[in-house]
Design a protein around this motif. Sequence first.
Motif, PDB file in Angstrom:
ATOM      1  N   GLY A 106       0.832  -1.198   0.000  1.00  0.00           N
ATOM      2  CA  GLY A 106       0.000   0.000   0.000  1.00  0.00           C
ATOM      3  C   GLY A 106       0.865   1.246   0.000  1.00  0.00           C
ATOM      4  N   GLY A 107       0.200   2.388   0.048  1.00  0.00           N
ATOM      5  CA  GLY A 107       0.867   3.682   0.008  1.00  0.00           C
ATOM      6  C   GLY A 107       1.981   3.814   1.041  1.00  0.00           C
ATOM      7  N   GLY A 108       3.132   4.346   0.592  1.00  0.00           N
ATOM      8  CA  GLY A 108       4.272   4.571   1.464  1.00  0.00           C
ATOM      9  C   GLY A 108       5.142   3.356   1.695  1.00  0.00           C
ATOM     10  N   GLU A 109       4.763   2.210   1.138  1.00  0.00           N
ATOM     11  CA  GLU A 109       5.540   0.988   1.348  1.00  0.00           C
ATOM     12  C   GLU A 109       6.407   0.683   0.130  1.00  0.00           C
ATOM     13  OE1 GLU A 109       2.780  -1.692   4.242  1.00  0.00           O
ATOM     14  OE2 GLU A 109       2.209  -1.704   2.125  1.00  0.00           O
ATOM     15  N   GLN A 110       7.357  -0.233   0.335  1.00  0.00           N
ATOM     16  CA  GLN A 110       8.158  -0.734  -0.778  1.00  0.00           C
ATOM     17  C   GLN A 110       8.478  -2.196  -0.537  1.00  0.00           C
ATOM     18  OE1 GLN A 110      11.690   1.820  -0.917  1.00  0.00           O
ATOM     19  NE2 GLN A 110      12.943   0.084  -0.362  1.00  0.00           N
ATOM     20  N   THR A 111       8.756  -2.911  -1.614  1.00  0.00           N
ATOM     21  CA  THR A 111       9.069  -4.331  -1.571  1.00  0.00           C
ATOM     22  C   THR A 111       9.981  -4.655  -2.749  1.00  0.00           C
ATOM     23  OG1 THR A 111       8.106  -6.560  -1.445  1.00  0.00           O
ATOM     24  CG2 THR A 111       7.026  -4.997  -2.910  1.00  0.00           C
ATOM     25  N   SER A 112      10.666  -5.775  -2.680  1.00  0.00           N
ATOM     26  CA  SER A 112      11.580  -6.178  -3.758  1.00  0.00           C
ATOM     27  C   SER A 112      11.436  -7.658  -4.065  1.00  0.00           C
ATOM     28  CB  SER A 112      13.038  -5.913  -3.359  1.00  0.00           C
ATOM     29  OG  SER A 112      13.271  -4.544  -3.177  1.00  0.00           O
TER      30      SER A 112
END
Length: 146
Positions: A106-112
């Motif tokens: 969701g908003g403001g998150e990051q993942t790889s």
Amino acid sequence: MKKILGSILFILAASANANECELTIESNDMMQFSTKSLTAPKSCKEVTVTLKHTGKLPKNAMGHNWVLSKQADIPDIASDGMGAGLDKNYLKEGDSRVLAATKIIGGGEQTSVTFASNLLKEGENYAFFCSYPGHYAIMQGTFTLI
């Protein structure tokens, strides 16, 4: 001195190659990716894609992920994934058509996600998309090893 300079140049070349293998793409609350195409050098043994959600809405309202597959498989992967639900990132468990995928954020998150480049065959048309229901029609692009 030449030996030291040579070592420095080797280290710089190695870090430049490593950075080429690490890609970043953004998504937002307007159902958009920041780019329609991503490329990585064939020399990368592994490619890491980082997805950043620059919006503000939570993942249950405007979640996004990054999924890599063959272009032709996108509609079926997305359709099969709808039944999987948010807790499974809208991807059917064990779907062999999915070559790499991040989790839904969701908003403001990051993942790889990191994947081996040898999963990709030369001459195939690869694409990335968001598998959140209804998003794949707009949120997709091409992925190429060059």
